[in-house]
Scaffold this motif. Structure first.
Motif, PDB file in Angstrom:
ATOM      1  N   UNK A 111       0.806  -1.221   0.000  1.00 52.06           N
ATOM      2  CA  UNK A 111       0.000   0.000   0.000  1.00 52.06           C
ATOM      3  C   UNK A 111       0.835   1.265   0.000  1.00 52.06           C
ATOM      4  N   UNK A 112       2.142   1.143  -0.281  1.00 54.76           N
ATOM      5  CA  UNK A 112       3.024   2.305  -0.209  1.00 54.76           C
ATOM      6  C   UNK A 112       2.573   3.429  -1.135  1.00 54.76           C
ATOM      7  N   UNK A 113       2.351   3.121  -2.410  1.00 60.81           N
ATOM      8  CA  UNK A 113       1.947   4.166  -3.347  1.00 60.81           C
ATOM      9  C   UNK A 113       0.558   4.703  -3.015  1.00 60.81           C
ATOM     10  N   UNK A 114      -0.341   3.814  -2.613  1.00 64.86           N
ATOM     11  CA  UNK A 114      -1.706   4.223  -2.276  1.00 64.86           C
ATOM     12  C   UNK A 114      -1.711   5.192  -1.101  1.00 64.86           C
ATOM     13  N   UNK A 115      -0.952   4.874  -0.066  1.00 67.65           N
ATOM     14  CA  UNK A 115      -0.930   5.723   1.120  1.00 67.65           C
ATOM     15  C   UNK A 115      -0.243   7.054   0.841  1.00 67.65           C
ATOM     16  N   UNK A 116       0.821   7.022   0.043  1.00 65.65           N
ATOM     17  CA  UNK A 116       1.499   8.268  -0.322  1.00 65.65           C
ATOM     18  C   UNK A 116       0.566   9.181  -1.117  1.00 65.65           C
ATOM     19  N   UNK A 117      -0.214   8.595  -2.021  1.00 63.54           N
ATOM     20  CA  UNK A 117      -1.152   9.393  -2.818  1.00 63.54           C
ATOM     21  C   UNK A 117      -2.255   9.991  -1.946  1.00 63.54           C
ATOM     22  N   UNK A 118      -2.663   9.247  -0.910  1.00 59.93           N
ATOM     23  CA  UNK A 118      -3.748   9.715  -0.048  1.00 59.93           C
ATOM     24  C   UNK A 118      -3.297  10.793   0.927  1.00 59.93           C
ATOM     25  N   UNK A 119      -2.005  10.847   1.246  1.00 59.92           N
ATOM     26  CA  UNK A 119      -1.524  11.746   2.295  1.00 59.92           C
ATOM     27  C   UNK A 119      -0.504  12.769   1.819  1.00 59.92           C
ATOM     28  N   UNK A 120       0.059  12.587   0.627  1.00 59.56           N
ATOM     29  CA  UNK A 120       1.143  13.443   0.179  1.00 59.56           C
ATOM     30  C   UNK A 120       2.472  13.110   0.818  1.00 59.56           C
ATOM     31  N   UNK A 121       2.572  11.942   1.463  1.00 58.05           N
ATOM     32  CA  UNK A 121       3.790  11.550   2.159  1.00 58.05           C
ATOM     33  C   UNK A 121       4.922  11.256   1.181  1.00 58.05           C
ATOM     34  N   UNK A 122       6.151  11.428   1.637  1.00 59.67           N
ATOM     35  CA  UNK A 122       7.336  11.085   0.873  1.00 59.67           C
ATOM     36  C   UNK A 122       7.538   9.568   0.925  1.00 59.67           C
ATOM     37  N   UNK A 123       7.820   8.985  -0.231  1.00 55.17           N
ATOM     38  CA  UNK A 123       8.076   7.547  -0.321  1.00 55.17           C
ATOM     39  C   UNK A 123       9.572   7.299  -0.188  1.00 55.17           C
ATOM     40  N   UNK A 124       9.925   6.320   0.645  1.00 56.23           N
ATOM     41  CA  UNK A 124      11.313   5.875   0.789  1.00 56.23           C
ATOM     42  C   UNK A 124      11.378   4.390   0.438  1.00 56.23           C
ATOM     43  N   UNK A 125      12.349   4.029  -0.418  1.00 54.92           N
ATOM     44  CA  UNK A 125      12.470   2.656  -0.902  1.00 54.92           C
ATOM     45  C   UNK A 125      13.915   2.203  -0.830  1.00 54.92           C
ATOM     46  N   UNK A 126      14.096   0.912  -0.724  1.00 51.37           N
ATOM     47  CA  UNK A 126      15.458   0.381  -0.707  1.00 51.37           C
ATOM     48  C   UNK A 126      16.147   0.633  -2.037  1.00 51.37           C
ATOM     49  N   UNK A 127      17.382   1.109  -1.955  1.00 49.41           N
ATOM     50  CA  UNK A 127      18.228   1.238  -3.141  1.00 49.41           C
ATOM     51  C   UNK A 127      19.286   0.163  -3.191  1.00 49.41           C
ATOM     52  N   UNK A 128      19.183  -0.810  -2.287  1.00 48.20           N
ATOM     53  CA  UNK A 128      20.149  -1.904  -2.215  1.00 48.20           C
ATOM     54  C   UNK A 128      19.738  -3.049  -3.134  1.00 48.20           C
ATOM     55  N   UNK A 183      15.782  -2.912  -8.219  1.00 40.33           N
ATOM     56  CA  UNK A 183      15.419  -1.510  -8.065  1.00 40.33           C
ATOM     57  C   UNK A 183      13.934  -1.337  -8.379  1.00 40.33           C
ATOM     58  N   UNK A 184      13.248  -0.626  -7.515  1.00 40.17           N
ATOM     59  CA  UNK A 184      11.819  -0.383  -7.703  1.00 40.17           C
ATOM     60  C   UNK A 184      11.570   0.400  -8.981  1.00 40.17           C
ATOM     61  N   UNK A 185      10.409   0.138  -9.570  1.00 34.02           N
ATOM     62  CA  UNK A 185      10.054   0.791 -10.813  1.00 34.02           C
ATOM     63  C   UNK A 185       9.186   2.019 -10.636  1.00 34.02           C
ATOM     64  N   UNK A 186       9.128   2.584  -9.430  1.00 32.01           N
ATOM     65  CA  UNK A 186       8.347   3.803  -9.223  1.00 32.01           C
ATOM     66  C   UNK A 186       9.138   4.771  -8.358  1.00 32.01           C
ATOM     67  N   UNK A 187       8.666   6.000  -8.318  1.00 29.53           N
ATOM     68  CA  UNK A 187       9.415   7.082  -7.690  1.00 29.53           C
ATOM     69  C   UNK A 187       9.478   6.933  -6.172  1.00 29.53           C
ATOM     70  N   UNK A 188      10.606   7.309  -5.631  1.00 30.23           N
ATOM     71  CA  UNK A 188      10.794   7.306  -4.182  1.00 30.23           C
ATOM     72  C   UNK A 188      12.254   7.574  -3.856  1.00 30.23           C
ATOM     73  N   UNK A 189      12.504   8.154  -2.715  1.00 35.38           N
ATOM     74  CA  UNK A 189      13.872   8.379  -2.273  1.00 35.38           C
ATOM     75  C   UNK A 189      14.513   7.048  -1.916  1.00 35.38           C
ATOM     76  N   UNK A 190      15.679   6.762  -2.499  1.00 40.43           N
ATOM     77  CA  UNK A 190      16.349   5.487  -2.262  1.00 40.43           C
ATOM     78  C   UNK A 190      17.128   5.530  -0.953  1.00 40.43           C
ATOM     79  N   UNK A 191      16.975   4.464  -0.180  1.00 40.08           N
ATOM     80  CA  UNK A 191      17.678   4.314   1.085  1.00 40.08           C
ATOM     81  C   UNK A 191      18.765   3.252   0.957  1.00 40.08           C
ATOM     82  N   UNK A 192      19.922   3.562   1.505  1.00 37.84           N
ATOM     83  CA  UNK A 192      21.030   2.610   1.566  1.00 37.84           C
ATOM     84  C   UNK A 192      21.426   2.408   3.023  1.00 37.84           C
TER      85      UNK A 192
END
Length: 333
Positions: free
Chosen positions: A64-81, A87-96
Motif C-alpha cells: 500500500x506504499x503508493x496508495x498511502x502516499x497518494x492519499x496523504x502526500x507523504x514522501x516515499x522511501x524505498x530500498x536502493x540496495x 530496483x523499484x520501478x516507481x518514484x521514491x527516495x532510495x535508502x542505503x
C-alpha cells in the motif's frame, strides 16, 4: 514516541506506525493495500503521515506504499540496495545502509539485511527524547519471533535457479554483522506472525528481543559455532510451498501497484443480470459462503472463497487477474 502495530490476521502481516508526538509526524512501514487503518490511526492521534516505506519487495500481499502516499502526500522511501535487478520501478527516495529518516526527535536508520531478498532493509528506531541509541528494530522478513525469513522465494516464486543457497548465506552474514552486534535489550518487531508462509516456524508473539533470539532461537547455536554450512542446511530444510500468487505479487510490487484512490460502493446485481453475465461468460462469481453451504449447492463454475478466515490468501490462490480479466461478483449474504 508512538509505535503501533497494525496486524492483518488473514495475511499474518504486521505493519507499523512510528511517530514523534511532539512534532506530530508519522511514518508507516510496510503498509498493506487497504490504507484506511493508517489514516484512521493518524486522525485518532492527531498525526500527519509524512513518510511511507517498506522493508522489501513483498511476495505475499500487494503493497500500500503508493496508495498511502497518494492519499496523504507523504514522501516515499524505498530500498536502493540489492543491485540493478531489484530496483523499484516507481518514484521514491532510495535508502542505503546507514541512511536515516527523521521525524522530529525520532530517527529511523536503514540497515541492509539481505537474504530473504537481496534489497531487504531493516529499520533501527531511536527515540531521541529518551536516548541517543536505538531501542527498537523493525526487522521485516529478516528475523521473526523464533524464526527467520525464508531465502528460497526467488527460486520458488520467480523461477530463479539455486538462489536459495546464496540467500541463506546472506542471512547468516546479516545475523553475524547486523543483528547479533546489537545490544540484547533492542526490541524486535517483525513483519509476520504465525501462519505466514514467509518462514517455516514463525512464532505467534508480536515481538521479541535481540537477547532472547541470541539465547533461544533455533539458529543461535549455528551462529555461536560459526557453522555456516549447518545453518544453511537447517534453514532450507522443510520450507513450505510458496503460494501460487507470490510471483505475481513480486512483479506488481516491484513495478508499483496502481493507485486506486477513493472507491465507490459496490453495485448489487439483480439475479437476472447475474444470470446473463454468467451465461455470457462475462463474469467471475466468487461464493464467500461457508464451504459446507457451497458443497450443498452452488452455481456451476463459481469459486469457493469462504470468509472471513484467510479469504485474501485463498482468493489469491483461486483467482488470477492476469489471466481472468472478467469483473468479479461476490455471492454474499
Amino acid at each position: 514516541m508512538l509505535l503501533e502495530r497494525i496486524y492483518d490476521e488473514d495475511l499474518s502481516q504486521a505493519s507499523y506506525v512510528v511517530a514523534c508526538q511532539s512534532s506530530g509526524e508519522a511514518v508507516v512501514v510496510d503498509p498493506r493495500r487497504d490504507v484506511r487503518p493508517y489514516l484512521d490511526l493518524a486522525d485518532r492521534h492527531g498525526l500527519r503521515i509524512v513518510a511511507v516505506t517498506e522493508t522489501h519487495v513483498h511476495a505475499d500481499y500487494l503493497s500500500g506504499t503508493r496508495e498511502l502516499a497518494a492519499a496523504t502526500g507523504a514522501q516515499v522511501y524505498l530500498s536502493g540496495e540489492g543491485g540493478q535487478d531489484w530496483q523499484y520501478g516507481f518514484e521514491g527516495t532510495r535508502l542505503h545502509d546507514g541512511d536515516t529518516v527523521r521525524l522530529g526527535k525520532v530517527v529511523l536508520t536503514a540497515v541492509h539485511t539481505p537474504g530473504h531478498t537481496p534489497e531487504h532493509l531493516s529499520f533501527l528506531v531511536t527515540d531521541g527524547a529518551f536516548s541517543e541509541d536505538p531501542g527498537y528494530l523493525l526487522s521485516g522478513d529478516f528475523v521473526f519471533s523464533g524464526d527467520l525469513g525464508r531465502p528460497d522465494l526467488l527460486d520458488e516464486a520467480l523461477g530463479g535457479v539455486d538462489t536459495r543457497f546464496e540467500g541463506a548465506r546472506q542471512i547468516f552474514r546479516s545475523l553475524q554483522e547486523k543483528f547479533l552486534t546489537l545490544p540484547d535489550h533492542v526490541q524486535v518487531f517483525p513483519a509476520h506472525g504465525a501462519g505466514s508462509a514467509c518462514g517455516k516456524a514463525l512464532g505467534a508473539l508480536p515481538s521479541t528481543t535481540v537477547g532472547y533470539e541470541r539465547l533461544y532461537a533455533w539458529w543461535a547455536p549455528y551462529l555461536a559455532a560459526d557453522d555456516e554450512e549447518g545453518f544453511v542446511a537447517e534453514l532450507l530444510d522443510g520450507q513450505p510451498d510458496a503460494h501460487a500468487y507470490f510471483g505475481r505479487m513480486k512483479r506488481q510490487n516491484l513495478l508499483g501497484p496502481a493507485v486506486m484512490g477513493e472507491r465507490a460502493e459496490l453495485d448489487e446485481l439483480t439475479p437476472e443480470a447475474l444470470r446473463a453475465g454468467l451465461d455470457g461468460d462475462r463474469l467471475t462469481l466468487v461464493d464467500v459462503r461457508p464451504v459446507e453451504e457451497h458443497r450443498a449447492g452452488a452455481v456451476p463454475g463459481s469459486l469457493s472463497v469462504p470468509v472471513p478466515d484467510k479469504a485474501a490468501t485463498y482468493g489469491g490462490w483461486a483467482y488470477d487477474p492476469e489471466t481472468d480479466t472478467r469483473p468479479v461478483v461476490l455471492l454474499a449474504r
